[in-house]
Write an enzyme that holds these catalytic residues in place. Structure first.
Site, PDB file in Angstrom:
ATOM      1  N   ARG A   1      -5.368 131.032  11.136  1.00  0.00           N
ATOM      2  CA  ARG A   1      -3.963 130.636  10.968  1.00  0.00           C
ATOM      3  C   ARG A   1      -3.776 130.186   9.525  1.00  0.00           C
ATOM      4  O   ARG A   1      -4.389 129.203   9.095  1.00  0.00           O
ATOM      5  CB  ARG A   1      -3.624 129.512  11.943  1.00  0.00           C
ATOM      6  CG  ARG A   1      -2.170 129.047  11.919  1.00  0.00           C
ATOM      7  CD  ARG A   1      -1.978 127.917  12.916  1.00  0.00           C
ATOM      8  NE  ARG A   1      -0.580 127.491  12.991  1.00  0.00           N
ATOM      9  CZ  ARG A   1      -0.031 126.573  12.198  1.00  0.00           C
ATOM     10  NH1 ARG A   1      -0.769 125.993  11.257  1.00  0.00           N
ATOM     11  NH2 ARG A   1       1.238 126.236  12.338  1.00  0.00           N
TER      12      ARG A   1
ATOM     13  N   LYS B   1      -5.333 122.425   4.395  1.00  0.00           N
ATOM     14  CA  LYS B   1      -5.530 121.095   4.966  1.00  0.00           C
ATOM     15  C   LYS B   1      -6.194 120.153   3.968  1.00  0.00           C
ATOM     16  O   LYS B   1      -6.834 120.569   3.003  1.00  0.00           O
ATOM     17  CB  LYS B   1      -6.302 121.190   6.280  1.00  0.00           C
ATOM     18  CG  LYS B   1      -5.431 121.800   7.370  1.00  0.00           C
ATOM     19  CD  LYS B   1      -6.000 121.684   8.755  1.00  0.00           C
ATOM     20  CE  LYS B   1      -4.953 122.172   9.782  1.00  0.00           C
ATOM     21  NZ  LYS B   1      -5.496 122.210  11.154  1.00  0.00           N
TER      22      LYS B   1
END
Length: 283
Positions: A259, A219
């Site tokens: 994840r 991210k």
């Protein structure tokens, strides 16, 4: 560590590998858009050590446009059916109740809803009827406008309160407590400071009483942390080492699952964290 029925009995954090069946996901858009490529990638993630394979057909990167229901179904259902038929534990990453239902019918064992039931009011009722596990993520709006919603006085307190409200609402729709997994929604209506504050406060989030799924992989806040001397963020695919650090720390703090995109090293990291915790418990 809190368990999720039917999804992992080991005394360690689980690893969820990502299969984006999309042309535009932020880190690997297009690589697995072809059905056969997506299926091969799913099996490859299991070979690397993934416990769960998360299949999604709609990008949720900031600014992404939504795809049609028909397109999302066409992308994910064949992949889920093929992986599930081979015994892979599959989750479906979707905000649509119809996609969730079709995916469960194809073999999915978990619904990963980044909207926590807000995007489609039918979602909690579908999940309740199917009995599969349900990831309720903290969410304040769709990708096209979520960045302007990243306004908090106290991000940890507010995310806790908003997640608790979502849990109450999905319970009222018939979802059982045993089905629920919580996700603080890193990057969704949150800036870098918000993401770090939430990661540093995982024990406070765990006080809500549900397993935690953490999705920090690749991210933007990691790329910005690792920016070069000119301030240029590290490319998404070059932040995997930083993802590993988050994985190890989140696992050490009791996360149920992480994840991730690059499974192998993250699978190693959770095993290291588990060994560290066991050694600590024995001293």
């Amino acid at each position: 560590m809190t368990r999720v029925p039917g999804l992992g009995d080991e005394d360690r954090c689980l690893v969820m590998g990502v299969v984006n069946v999309t042309p535009d996901s932020f880190s690997d858009g297009g690589l697995w858009f072809d059905e056969e490529a997506a299926i091969r990638h799913g099996f490859g993630l299991i070979a690397e050590g993934a416990d769960i394979v998360d299949v999604g057909g709609e990008s949720t990167r900031p600014g992404a446009a939504r795809v049609s229901l028909e397109e999302e179904l066409a992308r994910v259902v064949p992949v889920i059916r093929a992986l599930s038929a081979a015994g892979v534990a599959v989750s479906v990453d979707t905000m649509r109740a119809e996609v969730a239902l079709a995916s469960v019918e194809a073999g999915a064992r978990l619904v990963n809803d980044v909207s926590g039931g807000l995007a489609d009011p039918e979602m909690p009722r579908v999940v309740a009827a199917t009995g599969v596990s349900y990831v309720v993520m903290h969410w304040r709006g769709h990708s096209e406008d979520m960045e302007r919603r990243a306004v908090y006085h106290d991000v940890v307190t507010e995310v806790r309160e908003e997640l608790a409200k979502r849990v109450d609402l999905v319970l009222a729709e018939g979802v059982s407590e045993e089905q629920i997994v919580l996700d603080p929604g890193l990057g969704f209506a949150k800036n870098a400071a918000h993401n770090w504050a939430l990661l540093a406060s995982l024990p406070r989030l765990a006080e809500l009483g549900y397993p935690l799924l953490i999705g920090a992989s690749r991210k933007r806040f990691l790329g910005r942390l690792l920016a070069d001397a000119e301030g240029t963020p590290r490319p998404f695919s070059h932040s995997d080492d930083a993802t590993l650090a988050v994985t190890a720390l989140a696992a050490r703090e009791g996360a149920w699952c992480v994840r991730v995109h690059h499974v192998g090293p993250n699978a190693d990291a959770v095993r290291v964290a588990a060994a560290w915790k066991r050694a600590g418990a024995n001293t």
